[in-house]
Scaffold this motif. Structure first.
Motif, mmCIF file in Angstrom:
data_model
loop_
_atom_site.group_PDB
_atom_site.id
_atom_site.type_symbol
_atom_site.label_atom_id
_atom_site.label_comp_id
_atom_site.label_asym_id
_atom_site.label_seq_id
_atom_site.Cartn_x
_atom_site.Cartn_y
_atom_site.Cartn_z
ATOM 1 N N ASP A 13 1.089 -1.159 -0.118
ATOM 2 C CA ASP A 13 0.037 -0.074 0.108
ATOM 3 C C ASP A 13 1.422 0.838 -0.337
ATOM 4 O OD1 ASP A 13 -2.580 1.455 0.715
ATOM 5 O OD2 ASP A 13 -1.347 1.782 2.205
ATOM 6 N N LEU A 14 0.364 2.567 -0.384
ATOM 7 C CA LEU A 14 1.100 3.088 -0.167
ATOM 8 C C LEU A 14 0.630 4.199 0.721
ATOM 9 C CD1 LEU A 14 3.269 5.697 -1.727
ATOM 10 C CD2 LEU A 14 0.957 6.201 -3.353
ATOM 11 N N GLY A 51 -7.710 6.813 2.870
ATOM 12 C CA GLY A 51 -7.400 5.506 3.294
ATOM 13 C C GLY A 51 -8.449 4.777 2.001
ATOM 14 N N LYS A 52 -9.662 5.622 1.803
ATOM 15 C CA LYS A 52 -10.657 5.044 0.525
ATOM 16 C C LYS A 52 -11.009 5.993 -0.620
ATOM 17 C CE LYS A 52 -13.799 3.129 4.500
ATOM 18 N NZ LYS A 52 -13.740 1.744 4.117
ATOM 19 N N ASN A 119 -5.554 2.994 -3.183
ATOM 20 C CA ASN A 119 -6.695 3.479 -3.190
ATOM 21 C C ASN A 119 -6.552 5.290 -4.112
ATOM 22 O OD1 ASN A 119 -8.511 1.676 -2.919
ATOM 23 N ND2 ASN A 119 -8.654 2.376 -1.179
ATOM 24 N N LYS A 120 -5.060 5.594 -4.091
ATOM 25 C CA LYS A 120 -4.846 7.380 -4.381
ATOM 26 C C LYS A 120 -4.934 7.216 -6.196
ATOM 27 C CE LYS A 120 -0.809 10.372 -2.789
ATOM 28 N NZ LYS A 120 -1.956 10.776 -2.119
ATOM 29 N N LYS A 151 -9.586 -1.382 -3.181
ATOM 30 C CA LYS A 151 -10.029 -1.251 -2.014
ATOM 31 C C LYS A 151 -11.160 -1.117 -1.276
ATOM 32 C CE LYS A 151 -5.886 -0.176 -1.449
ATOM 33 N NZ LYS A 151 -4.389 -0.248 -0.751
ATOM 34 N N ASP A 176 -1.432 -0.650 5.880
ATOM 35 C CA ASP A 176 -1.486 0.053 7.290
ATOM 36 C C ASP A 176 -3.177 0.537 7.298
ATOM 37 O OD1 ASP A 176 -2.358 2.380 5.148
ATOM 38 O OD2 ASP A 176 -2.164 3.720 6.579
HETATM 39 O O1 LIG Z 1 -5.523 8.260 -1.113
HETATM 40 C C1 LIG Z 1 -6.182 6.833 -0.774
HETATM 41 O O2 LIG Z 1 -7.442 6.848 -0.246
HETATM 42 C C2 LIG Z 1 -5.395 6.144 0.807
HETATM 43 O O3 LIG Z 1 -4.773 5.550 -0.293
HETATM 44 P P1 LIG Z 1 -3.753 3.774 0.338
HETATM 45 O O4 LIG Z 1 -4.118 3.953 1.746
HETATM 46 O O5 LIG Z 1 -4.674 2.613 -0.622
HETATM 47 O O6 LIG Z 1 -2.758 4.054 -0.807
#
Ligand SMILES: O=C(O)COP(=O)(O)O
Ligand SMILES: [Mg+2]
Length: 230
Positions: A13-14, A51-52, A119-120, A151, A176
């Motif tokens: 994950d980022l 995160g979403k 999710n970015k 995700k 995370d």
């Molecule tokens: O931009 C987001 O929602 C965060 O994304 P991530 O934790 O899946 O990298």
């Protein structure tokens, strides 16, 4: 932790796992809010909402002040402003968490194939990975808008498994948040979590995973130890 014994690849994950991006989000969100005539909010508030994906983040940020109708009416303008502000500063305020580069290098040295699933939006992700010197580690990168579902849907993780031609049981997901864990469980991937990121204000101990690792370097060591013991 025998679920790690056959692992041949890792999906990382980022936001909140490799990079502390809250300071970037903070600048971009408050830039957007200012354009909309709203006052600034804090990093702590933003950390609860990340995160979403972007759409969820913008709706949550606007819901601090506005009802659903007002949010819908301004949504396109808000997204446009947010994207413009984010791309203008992308990576300038964010930092690598400890031992990220070392952990990724160790995983590579152990022969693991690596993918980044975030999710970015992909238009934010690609330049950010490059700026931070992380792009070199990943064979595959999926953003939140790269595929029809993000995700916690298992689709991005399943897609990586197919790309690597590996069964999910051989591809560990590391993240995370409960999003990462839910996606991994639904895909059939083992999952490790890090405790330093953004888990929607919940303790990582309440998230279902196969183990909590302090850093990505510890994750690399754990995966390796299960290889050599198996
Ligand atoms: O931009 C987001 O929602 C965060 O994304 P991530 O934790 O899946 O990298
Ligand atoms: Mg994350």
């Amino acid at each position: 932790m025998s679920v790690l014994a056959g692992v041949r690849a890792a999906i990382i994950d980022l936001d909140g796992t490799m990079l502390d991006t809250i300071p970037d989000f903070h600048v971009a969100i408050n830039g957007m809010r200012e354009e909309l005539g709203l006052g600034p909010i804090t990093q702590e508030q933003i950390a609860l909402m990340v995160g979403k994906g972007s759409e969820n983040l913008i709706r949550s940020v606007l819901a601090l002040n506005w009802d659903a109708d007002r949010i819908e009416a301004a949504f396109a303008q808000a997204m446009d402003a947010y994207q413009r502000h984010y791309l203008a500063i992308n990576g300038n305020y964010s930092t690598l968490f400890p031992q990220v580069t070392e952990g990724l290098a160790a995983m590579k040295a152990h022969g693991l194939r690596l993918a980044c699933v975030t999710n970015k939006p992909i238009s934010f992700t690609t330049p950010l990975l490059k700026l931070k010197g992380l792009d070199q580690f990943f064979e595959v990168v999926y953003g939140g808008d790269s595929l029809p579902r993000k995700k916690p849907d298992p689709l991005p993780l399943r897609t990586v498994c197919a790309d690597f031609d590996l069964p999910p049981s051989q591809v560990v997901a590391i993240g995370d948040s409960s999003n990462d864990a839910q996606a991994a469980r639904a895909a059939g991937c083992p999952v490790l979590t890090v405790p330093y990121g953004y888990n929607h204000g919940e303790s990582i101990h309440d998230t279902d995973s196969d183990g909590i690792v302090a850093t990505l370097l510890e994750a690399a060591s754990l995966i390796r130890s299960h290889h050599t013991n198996s």
